[in-house]
Design a protein around this motif. Structure first.
Motif, short mmCIF file in Angstrom:
data_model
loop_
_atom_site.label_atom_id
_atom_site.label_comp_id
_atom_site.label_asym_id
_atom_site.label_seq_id
_atom_site.Cartn_x
_atom_site.Cartn_y
_atom_site.Cartn_z
N LEU A 41 -11.23 0.40 -10.34
CA LEU A 41 -10.97 -1.03 -10.49
C LEU A 41 -12.22 -1.87 -10.31
O LEU A 41 -12.23 -3.06 -10.63
N ASN A 83 3.99 1.73 -9.82
CA ASN A 83 2.64 1.68 -9.27
C ASN A 83 1.84 0.62 -10.01
O ASN A 83 2.04 0.39 -11.21
N TRP A 143 0.82 -1.21 0.00
CA TRP A 143 0.00 0.00 0.00
C TRP A 143 0.85 1.26 0.00
O TRP A 143 1.91 1.31 0.57
N GLU A 152 -10.37 -3.13 -4.67
CA GLU A 152 -9.92 -1.92 -5.35
C GLU A 152 -8.58 -1.54 -4.74
O GLU A 152 -8.47 -0.67 -3.88
N GLY A 210 -7.69 -5.50 -9.24
CA GLY A 210 -9.13 -5.31 -9.18
C GLY A 210 -9.86 -6.49 -8.58
O GLY A 210 -9.44 -7.06 -7.57
N GLY A 227 -2.15 -1.89 -9.79
CA GLY A 227 -3.46 -2.07 -9.20
C GLY A 227 -3.97 -3.49 -9.39
O GLY A 227 -3.62 -4.16 -10.36
N SER A 263 -5.36 4.15 -0.05
CA SER A 263 -5.23 3.18 -1.13
C SER A 263 -6.12 1.97 -0.88
O SER A 263 -6.49 1.27 -1.81
N ALA A 278 -8.51 4.55 -7.36
CA ALA A 278 -8.72 3.16 -6.93
C ALA A 278 -10.12 2.62 -7.22
O ALA A 278 -10.26 1.46 -7.67
N VAL A 317 -4.56 -0.47 -4.85
CA VAL A 317 -3.48 0.20 -5.56
C VAL A 317 -2.29 0.33 -4.62
O VAL A 317 -2.44 0.38 -3.40
N LEU A 325 -8.43 2.11 -17.49
CA LEU A 325 -7.53 2.95 -16.70
C LEU A 325 -6.82 3.97 -17.58
O LEU A 325 -6.69 5.15 -17.21
N LEU A 358 -3.58 7.71 -7.23
CA LEU A 358 -3.81 6.38 -6.67
C LEU A 358 -5.06 6.32 -5.80
O LEU A 358 -5.88 5.41 -5.94
N TRP A 402 -0.46 1.12 -13.76
CA TRP A 402 -1.14 2.31 -13.29
C TRP A 402 -0.61 3.53 -14.02
O TRP A 402 0.59 3.84 -13.92
#
Length: 244
Positions: free
Chosen positions: A108, A36, A5, A16, A40, A38, A10, A105, A18, A233, A101, A95
């Motif tokens: 996602l 970075n 995190w 969700e 989902g 993510g 986040s 988030a 990131v 995204l 971020l 990302w």
């Protein structure tokens, strides 16, 4: 690979996620430590069925949800309720640099759920292509202003010719029990489509005559696959007003 995190913001929810990549497996190719990323709603699928082959892992019968789902090794997934996550790089999203971020988030989950039927274009499996609502000049309405509906309206702003009149399609984001015949089906043009992305606890009441008289269709759509989620995204990063 290991994703940790950035801060408490986040941890938007259990799916969700990131953060910053802190460790890499020996076969990881698309990420570097410090990137970075993510995660989902999904962290796994069979990888061999027709849905997986067409980048729609979300319809795989052996999909693995990011939380409360048994993983390949039999352990339970905890998603955003853990301090860090180790995930297959196929299920980690790149990302965009200019996408915040913390505010990005929710995309996602709610982002891909509404992007998929409104804007998705990566494959003929996309609902707008599947339901033939992707032609220029078509008018699509949004029902329900909340998490899903709020983002759906923003997605709809990216589509031209959205003045109100009888509609070619409606995306229904409402999770509460609600009528759909008179208020929704009645404002659809003949051959119009009502797409459900909300999931009310009780069955919706549907009068078949409302469909028959206009040759209308009621369908549904869930999240998108990994390829389409990445597309979403990148799209959001190019439309910064989506997050305002």
């Amino acid at each position: 690979m290991c994703l940790t995190w950035i801060d408490e913001l986040s941890r938007y929810s259990s799916h969700e996620i990131v953060g910053v990549v802190t460790e890499l497996g020996s076969k990881v190719e698309k990420f570097e430590v410090g990137d970075n990323g993510g995660v989902g709603c999904l962290v796994g699928s069979c990888g061999s069925c027709n849905n997986c082959a067409n980048d729609f892992e979300c319809y795989c019968p052996k999909q693995i949800l990011t939380y409360a789902s048994p993983y390949h090794d039999g352990t339970k997934t905890y998603g955003g309720y853990s301090d860090h996550i180790v995930a297959d790089e196929r299920f980690v999203l790149r990302w965009p640099e200019n996408l915040p971020l913390n505010t990005g988030a929710p995309l996602l989950c709610v982002g891909i759920t509404t992007y998929n039927p409104l804007c998705g274009r990566i494959t003929t499996y996309s609902p707008l292509g599947y339901f033939r609502l992707d032609k220029p000049g078509m008018k699509v309405g949004v029902v329900g202003l909340g998490g899903l509906g709020h983002v759906a309206v923003k997605m709809q702003r990216s589509r031209p010719n959205s003045a109100m009149s009888l509609l070619d399609g409606i995306i229904d984001t409402v999770f509460a029990t609600h009528p759909i015949n008179a208020p929704l089906l009645s404002v659809l043009k003949p051959h119009g489509k009502l797409l459900l992305v909300g999931a009310p606890e009780k069955p919706l009441q549907l009068i078949s005559f409302s469909l028959i008289t206009g040759r209308k269709i009621v369908g549904g759509s869930t999240i998108g696959g990994l390829k389409e989620t990445q597309e979403m995204l990148d799209f959001a990063a190019s439309m910064v007003w989506l997050l305002i």
